[in-house]
Design an enzyme around this catalytic site. Structure first.
Site, mmCIF file in Angstrom:
data_model
loop_
_atom_site.group_PDB
_atom_site.id
_atom_site.type_symbol
_atom_site.label_atom_id
_atom_site.label_comp_id
_atom_site.label_asym_id
_atom_site.label_seq_id
_atom_site.Cartn_x
_atom_site.Cartn_y
_atom_site.Cartn_z
ATOM 1 N N THR A 279 -33.204 -13.410 -4.002
ATOM 2 C CA THR A 279 -31.654 -13.350 -4.089
ATOM 3 C C THR A 279 -31.410 -12.957 -5.665
ATOM 4 O O THR A 279 -32.085 -13.645 -6.725
ATOM 5 C CB THR A 279 -30.902 -14.635 -3.723
ATOM 6 N N ASP B 64 -28.708 -13.854 -7.129
ATOM 7 C CA ASP B 64 -27.850 -14.859 -7.449
ATOM 8 C C ASP B 64 -28.759 -16.143 -8.146
ATOM 9 O O ASP B 64 -28.092 -17.222 -8.657
ATOM 10 C CB ASP B 64 -27.130 -15.380 -6.502
ATOM 11 N N MET C 291 -22.494 -9.967 -10.930
ATOM 12 C CA MET C 291 -22.567 -10.564 -9.676
ATOM 13 C C MET C 291 -22.641 -12.143 -9.870
ATOM 14 O O MET C 291 -23.200 -12.551 -10.978
ATOM 15 C CB MET C 291 -23.643 -9.998 -8.787
ATOM 16 N N GLY C 292 -22.445 -12.918 -8.949
ATOM 17 C CA GLY C 292 -22.576 -14.465 -8.826
ATOM 18 C C GLY C 292 -21.393 -15.043 -8.384
ATOM 19 O O GLY C 292 -20.258 -15.296 -9.146
ATOM 20 N N GLU D 201 -18.375 -12.689 -11.197
ATOM 21 C CA GLU D 201 -17.261 -12.234 -10.342
ATOM 22 C C GLU D 201 -16.953 -13.478 -9.554
ATOM 23 O O GLU D 201 -15.351 -13.543 -9.126
ATOM 24 C CB GLU D 201 -17.973 -11.298 -9.171
ATOM 25 N N LEU E 70 -25.477 -1.224 -9.682
ATOM 26 C CA LEU E 70 -26.538 -0.962 -10.814
ATOM 27 C C LEU E 70 -27.510 -1.981 -11.195
ATOM 28 O O LEU E 70 -28.646 -1.705 -11.606
ATOM 29 C CB LEU E 70 -25.823 -0.278 -12.076
ATOM 30 N N GLN E 71 -26.878 -3.218 -11.430
ATOM 31 C CA GLN E 71 -27.796 -4.155 -11.843
ATOM 32 C C GLN E 71 -28.799 -4.649 -11.100
ATOM 33 O O GLN E 71 -29.856 -5.040 -11.268
ATOM 34 C CB GLN E 71 -26.771 -5.649 -11.993
#
Length: 423
Positions: free
Chosen positions: A142, A144, A190-191, A247, A298-299
């Site tokens: 993940t 995250d 993200m996150g 996010e 993209l990340q």
């Protein structure tokens, strides 16, 4: 013990290195042909098992399988498909076991996050009750970085590296233009509940005053007045302000700054973009010119800038999953154990954790990693993050473009009746 086939599936959002775990599984299984027969991969994750769409991995060349190590995304197809509880839909789990039985599958390797760990555990438990035991091993993945028990999650180190590098490069752009143009730049990463990715932006800092000047984490309640005051002061001091925003940034009452008002298949809130929300605040309240960017796919797809440490760990947990299964282990997840406390003395090894304790548990940024003002990270946070982005592992290039694996995805013949409705 008679030789059984193995089933491998990718689940949830993909990463730059999930295929390295697949490579670890497939190559290691081929080295243990006395214990494992064929390896099948689910076409589009667990959905492939439910629909009996199984890819025969032996139909791929050894060169193609080796190339998975440097190929981003989910080569066999992933899915966001959450199996309901056993009480709600026992038929789905029974269908999985029927498919496994039909294809003589005794090993189940599920490559995903917390929801996948839960699915893996339930399959192991139900298969035992149904008289067809499956050795179910969860392979952590993940971006995250929020799985418990493992020091870090494969997929995270490469995203962290991408975000740190992107922050540094974008900051140089803004700094060069701020006298007459953009004053505030916001990078949304993200996150949803954990701020690990946003925190990694801090690795772009080399000295006092370097960007990012503000990091917004889900673990720290957003205070609009405090935020705007920090932006204004930073612009006054430096001429510009760079912000890395998770996010999942949220107000004290738990409301997301970017709550879009809907939920996804997993019941998670759909987030509508924290960067434009923050940009509007900056414009309306401070009147400053801004730009914002969304790292988005993209990340997590940026294999060209992957962390070598991340690639090695992703392969290692795939390899360890097969070795654990051969050793007779069940319902566990290989973990990454940290040795050393900084980048200088960092090393790692493989451990394991029981799925009964892993499933549906999220790991958040600890307070000691977050700076006192809530807008950055401490030295302890940097010491944790820095080793995970070390090293380069470039894919091969041709005509200036990275070369990635292309799979044939040959499906095995179905043995069960059609008619199981999945989507």
């Amino acid at each position: 013990m008679s030789k059984k086939n193995a089933f491998y599936a990718q689940s949830g959002g993909v990463t730059a290195v999930i295929n390295a775990s697949a490579c670890g599984v497939i190559e290691t299984a081929s080295q243990h042909s006395d214990n494992i027969g064929k390896v099948y991969a689910g076409l589009n994750g667990i959905v492939g098992a439910l629909k009996e769409e199984l890819i025969d991995v032996s139909q791929e060349s050894t060169e193609t399988i080796a190339a998975l190590r440097h190929t981003p995304s989910g080569a066999f197809g992933s899915c966001r498909y959450k199996l309901k509880s056993l009480e709600q839909n026992r038929a789905e789990y029974e269908r999985l076991i029927e498919v496994f039985k039909a294809h003589d599958i005794g090993y189940f390797f599920y490559n995903g996050g917390g929801d996948s760990a839960d699915t893996c555990l339930k399959i192991s438990q139900l298969s035992e009750k149904m008289g067809y035991p499956i050795q179910a091993i969860h392979i952590p993945k993940t971006v995250d970085n929020d799985l418990p028990f493992t020091d870090n999650c494969p997929g995270f180190g490469s995203v962290a590296k991408y975000v740190a590098v992107s922050t540094k490069e974008a900051a140089l752009d803004v700094a060069s233009m701020c006298a007459t143009s953009t004053k505030v730049f916001i990078l949304e990463v993200m996150g949803r509940h954990a701020g690990w990715i946003a925190a990694a932006g801090a690795l772009a800092q080399e000295q006092e005053g370097d960007a990012p000047h503000i990091i917004l984490l889900p673990e720290v309640a957003f205070d609009k007045e405090k935020f705007l005051a920090k932006v204004q002061q930073t612009v006054a001091d430096n001429g510009y302000c760079v912000i890395v925003a998770s996010e999942g940034a949220q107000y004290e009452d738990g409301t997301f700054l970017a709550d879009a008002g809907s939920v996804d298949a997993f019941g998670h809130k759909q987030l509508g973009g924290v960067a434009p929300t923050l940009a509007k605040m900056v414009k309306d309240e401070l009147g400053l010119k801004y730009h914002w960017a969304l790292a988005d796919y993209l990340q997590r797809a940026a294999r060209h800038i992957a962390s070598a440490t991340d690639v090695e760990q992703a392969y290692a947990v795939g390899k360890a999953a097969v070795e654990a299964a051969i050793a007779g282990k069940n319902a566990i997840m290989p973990t990454i154990e940290r040795n050393g406390s900084s980048a200088a003395d960092y090393s790692w090894s493989i451990g394991e954790a029981p799925l009964s304790e892993v499933a549906n548990v999220e790991k958040f940024m600890p307070k000691e990693f977050i700076s006192e003002d809530g807008f950055g990270i401490t030295q302890a946070g940097r010491d944790y993050l820095e080793p995970l982005i070390q090293g380069e592992d470039y894919p091969p290039y041709k005509n200036g473009i990275p070369q990635y694996a292309r799979l044939n995805k040959v499906l095995v013949d179905k043995k069960l009746e059609e008619g199981f409705d999945v989507l």
